[in-house]
Design an enzyme around this catalytic site. Structure first.
Site, mmCIF file in Angstrom:
data_model
loop_
_atom_site.group_PDB
_atom_site.id
_atom_site.type_symbol
_atom_site.label_atom_id
_atom_site.label_comp_id
_atom_site.label_asym_id
_atom_site.label_seq_id
_atom_site.Cartn_x
_atom_site.Cartn_y
_atom_site.Cartn_z
ATOM 1 N N GLY A 25 0.840 -1.208 0.000
ATOM 2 C CA GLY A 25 0.000 0.000 0.000
ATOM 3 C C GLY A 25 0.865 1.245 0.000
ATOM 4 O O GLY A 25 0.555 2.206 0.705
ATOM 5 N N ARG A 28 0.219 5.722 -1.931
ATOM 6 C CA ARG A 28 -0.296 7.011 -1.432
ATOM 7 C C ARG A 28 -0.321 6.994 0.092
ATOM 8 O O ARG A 28 -0.024 5.972 0.719
ATOM 9 C CB ARG A 28 -1.693 7.325 -1.999
ATOM 10 C CG ARG A 28 -2.725 6.268 -1.738
ATOM 11 C CD ARG A 28 -3.968 6.503 -2.635
ATOM 12 N NE ARG A 28 -4.798 5.308 -2.679
ATOM 13 C CZ ARG A 28 -5.772 5.047 -1.810
ATOM 14 N NH1 ARG A 28 -6.069 5.904 -0.869
ATOM 15 N NH2 ARG A 28 -6.463 3.922 -1.906
ATOM 16 N N ASN A 99 1.652 -2.101 5.452
ATOM 17 C CA ASN A 99 0.927 -0.837 5.603
ATOM 18 C C ASN A 99 -0.448 -0.836 4.944
ATOM 19 O O ASN A 99 -1.328 -0.087 5.363
ATOM 20 C CB ASN A 99 1.794 0.286 5.007
ATOM 21 C CG ASN A 99 1.017 1.554 4.770
ATOM 22 O OD1 ASN A 99 0.795 2.323 5.709
ATOM 23 N ND2 ASN A 99 0.578 1.794 3.545
ATOM 24 N N SER A 152 -2.701 0.842 14.648
ATOM 25 C CA SER A 152 -3.508 2.062 14.744
ATOM 26 C C SER A 152 -3.748 2.348 16.225
ATOM 27 O O SER A 152 -3.613 1.450 17.062
ATOM 28 C CB SER A 152 -4.855 1.825 14.046
ATOM 29 O OG SER A 152 -5.795 2.801 14.407
ATOM 30 N N TYR A 165 -12.426 -3.142 12.066
ATOM 31 C CA TYR A 165 -11.119 -2.478 11.951
ATOM 32 C C TYR A 165 -10.345 -2.634 13.257
ATOM 33 O O TYR A 165 -9.157 -2.982 13.260
ATOM 34 C CB TYR A 165 -11.352 -0.994 11.616
ATOM 35 C CG TYR A 165 -10.107 -0.176 11.367
ATOM 36 C CD1 TYR A 165 -9.523 -0.141 10.098
ATOM 37 C CD2 TYR A 165 -9.523 0.581 12.378
ATOM 38 C CE1 TYR A 165 -8.389 0.631 9.857
ATOM 39 C CE2 TYR A 165 -8.392 1.350 12.146
ATOM 40 C CZ TYR A 165 -7.824 1.376 10.885
ATOM 41 O OH TYR A 165 -6.700 2.141 10.644
ATOM 42 N N ALA A 167 -10.729 -4.905 15.585
ATOM 43 C CA ALA A 167 -10.359 -6.314 15.788
ATOM 44 C C ALA A 167 -9.127 -6.663 14.947
ATOM 45 O O ALA A 167 -8.190 -7.327 15.421
ATOM 46 C CB ALA A 167 -11.534 -7.220 15.421
ATOM 47 N N ALA A 168 -9.123 -6.196 13.696
ATOM 48 C CA ALA A 168 -7.976 -6.480 12.817
ATOM 49 C C ALA A 168 -6.716 -5.816 13.359
ATOM 50 O O ALA A 168 -5.640 -6.429 13.407
ATOM 51 C CB ALA A 168 -8.272 -5.990 11.398
ATOM 52 N N ILE A 198 -4.157 10.797 11.051
ATOM 53 C CA ILE A 198 -3.209 11.276 10.040
ATOM 54 C C ILE A 198 -3.995 11.733 8.805
ATOM 55 O O ILE A 198 -4.971 11.078 8.394
ATOM 56 C CB ILE A 198 -2.205 10.150 9.646
ATOM 57 C CG1 ILE A 198 -1.552 9.516 10.894
ATOM 58 C CG2 ILE A 198 -1.147 10.696 8.677
ATOM 59 C CD1 ILE A 198 -0.688 10.414 11.737
HETATM 60 P P1 NDP Z 1 -4.788 5.552 2.328
HETATM 61 O O1 NDP Z 1 -6.223 5.282 2.058
HETATM 62 O O2 NDP Z 1 -4.225 6.885 2.024
HETATM 63 O O3 NDP Z 1 -3.865 4.461 1.592
HETATM 64 C C1 NDP Z 1 -4.137 3.110 1.715
HETATM 65 C C2 NDP Z 1 -3.121 2.331 0.912
HETATM 66 O O4 NDP Z 1 -3.381 0.934 1.076
HETATM 67 C C3 NDP Z 1 -3.178 2.640 -0.559
HETATM 68 O O5 NDP Z 1 -1.875 2.635 -1.076
HETATM 69 C C4 NDP Z 1 -3.974 1.476 -1.109
HETATM 70 O O6 NDP Z 1 -3.606 1.246 -2.470
HETATM 71 C C5 NDP Z 1 -3.514 0.351 -0.222
HETATM 72 N N1 NDP Z 1 -4.413 -0.786 -0.147
HETATM 73 C C6 NDP Z 1 -5.660 -0.849 0.378
HETATM 74 N N2 NDP Z 1 -6.159 -2.071 0.241
HETATM 75 C C7 NDP Z 1 -5.231 -2.801 -0.410
HETATM 76 C C8 NDP Z 1 -5.151 -4.147 -0.860
HETATM 77 N N3 NDP Z 1 -6.167 -5.014 -0.678
HETATM 78 N N4 NDP Z 1 -4.032 -4.563 -1.479
HETATM 79 C C9 NDP Z 1 -2.998 -3.708 -1.668
HETATM 80 N N5 NDP Z 1 -3.000 -2.432 -1.279
HETATM 81 C C10 NDP Z 1 -4.107 -1.989 -0.653
HETATM 82 O O7 NDP Z 1 -4.606 5.171 3.869
HETATM 83 P P2 NDP Z 1 -3.544 5.608 4.964
HETATM 84 O O8 NDP Z 1 -2.274 5.985 4.342
HETATM 85 O O9 NDP Z 1 -4.221 6.523 5.866
HETATM 86 O O10 NDP Z 1 -3.393 4.217 5.737
HETATM 87 C C11 NDP Z 1 -2.217 3.430 5.690
HETATM 88 C C12 NDP Z 1 -2.222 2.496 6.888
HETATM 89 O O11 NDP Z 1 -2.225 3.260 8.080
HETATM 90 C C13 NDP Z 1 -3.460 1.591 6.950
HETATM 91 O O12 NDP Z 1 -3.096 0.330 7.432
HETATM 92 C C14 NDP Z 1 -4.337 2.302 7.965
HETATM 93 O O13 NDP Z 1 -5.228 1.419 8.592
HETATM 94 C C15 NDP Z 1 -3.285 2.837 8.917
HETATM 95 N N6 NDP Z 1 -3.726 3.943 9.736
HETATM 96 C C16 NDP Z 1 -4.110 5.143 9.184
HETATM 97 C C17 NDP Z 1 -4.503 6.180 10.007
HETATM 98 C C18 NDP Z 1 -4.913 7.524 9.494
HETATM 99 O O14 NDP Z 1 -5.353 8.366 10.304
HETATM 100 N N7 NDP Z 1 -4.799 7.810 8.210
HETATM 101 C C19 NDP Z 1 -4.542 6.031 11.461
HETATM 102 C C20 NDP Z 1 -4.093 4.739 11.933
HETATM 103 C C21 NDP Z 1 -3.704 3.744 11.095
HETATM 104 P P3 NDP Z 1 -4.651 0.716 -3.591
HETATM 105 O O15 NDP Z 1 -5.993 1.256 -3.254
HETATM 106 O O16 NDP Z 1 -4.072 1.214 -4.883
HETATM 107 O O17 NDP Z 1 -4.573 -0.763 -3.506
#
Ligand code: NDP
Length: 266
Positions: A25, A28, A99, A152, A165, A167-168, A198
């Protein structure tokens, strides 16, 4: 060129020179910032993601030192192929950042098996099989490694309408601790980062509402974090600077997890 030295006279402990990292991931949000931050620290970086245009954009940013792979983290075979591509291109894998993630607000009363599985498969099962595949590569090479799992604040809290979310993400902590102990004899360290609020696509809808303002007032440091503000802690855990840290978690949340009431209320 002068090399920067750390407190023991070694080459900069935060340098990732010569290392290869995979950020799932990574096209972005937080993953993108970590990928670019690791590259600035000297690593060659591979990212995975599904979205074509986001993948193309990060490909431009990473340039020739980077590698972008289309892979759904829920699909073990796709992740196996991705890790094999990284080995062919870079010859090694030292750092894995689990991530990839999604957010979806649903009451438990309405939550379907599909909702539940999508959340568990993305965050927990994806972290399980990607860690297993990466650990095998690291063990084959015999040089140790670092696995960093993005949990998280909801690894700790009980948020309404995000039961799947939470639970995961709580599961990610258990997985982190157990893996850290099992893989320690191979010098593979396993840790978690617990981001707070974030500023990414995942939080943009809530940030713009009055709820977003209430949240902001509860953050002791006064604002949502930026994805770039997560990078320092990731670098600590991935680099030699964190060489004696394993099995633990670091909150990167502006103090949110120790805050009680919104700021200014008392
Ligand atoms: P974004 O929505 O900005 O980015 C999510 C990323 O995960 C994208 O690159 C997306 O790419 C990828 N992704 C999602 N599902 C899949 C999949 N099945 N296979 C491969 N890639 C996947 O989210 P964040 O940057 O905010 O989140 C990143 C991590 O941080 C996550 O685990 C989130 O739970 C965690 N987090 C975020 C917080 C926040 O406040 N933003 C707070 C706490 C934790 P694509 O869609 O192209 O596959």
């Amino acid at each position: 060129m002068t090399e920067s030295r750390d407190w023991n006279g070694h080459v900069d402990a935060f340098s990732l020179e010569g290392k290869v990292a995979l950020v799932t991931g990574g096209n972005r949000g937080i993953g993108r910032s970590i990928a670019l931050g690791f590259m600035s620290a000297g690593a060659r970086v591979a990212v995975t993601g599904r979205d074509k245009s986001a993948n193309a954009a990060i490909g431009e940013e990473l340039g020739s030192k980077g590698l972008v792979l289309v892979a759904d983290v829920r699909d073990e075979t796709a992740m196996e192929l991705a890790i094999s591509d990284i080995s062919h291109r870079f010859g090694r894998l030292d750092i894995l950042v689990n991530n990839a993630g999604i957010g979806k607000v649903t009451s438990v009363l309405e939550m379907s098996q599909v909702d539940w599985r999508e959340m568990i498969d993305t965050h927990l099962t994806g972290t399980f099989h990607t860690s297993k595949l990466a650990a095998r590569k690291m063990i084959d090479r015999g040089d140790g490694g670092s696995i960093l799992n993005i949990g998280s604040m909801y690894s700790l809290f009980g948020p309404p309408k995000l039961m799947h979310y939470a639970a995961a993400k709580a599961g990610v902590l258990g997985l982190t601790r157990a893996l850290a102990v099992e893989l320690a004899s191979y010098r593979i360290r396993v840790n978690a980062l617990l981001p707070g609020w974030i500023d990414t696509d995942m939080t943009s809808a809530v940030r713009a509402t009055t709820v977003g303002e209430v949240i902001r007032r509860k953050i002791p440091l006064g604002s949502f974090g930026t994805p770039d503000e997560v990078v320092g802690a990731a670098l600590l855990l991935a680099s030699r600077a964190g060489c004696y840290i394993t099995g633990t978690e670091i909150a990167v949340d502006g103090g949110y997890h120790v805050a009680d009431l919104p700021m200014g209320l008392i």
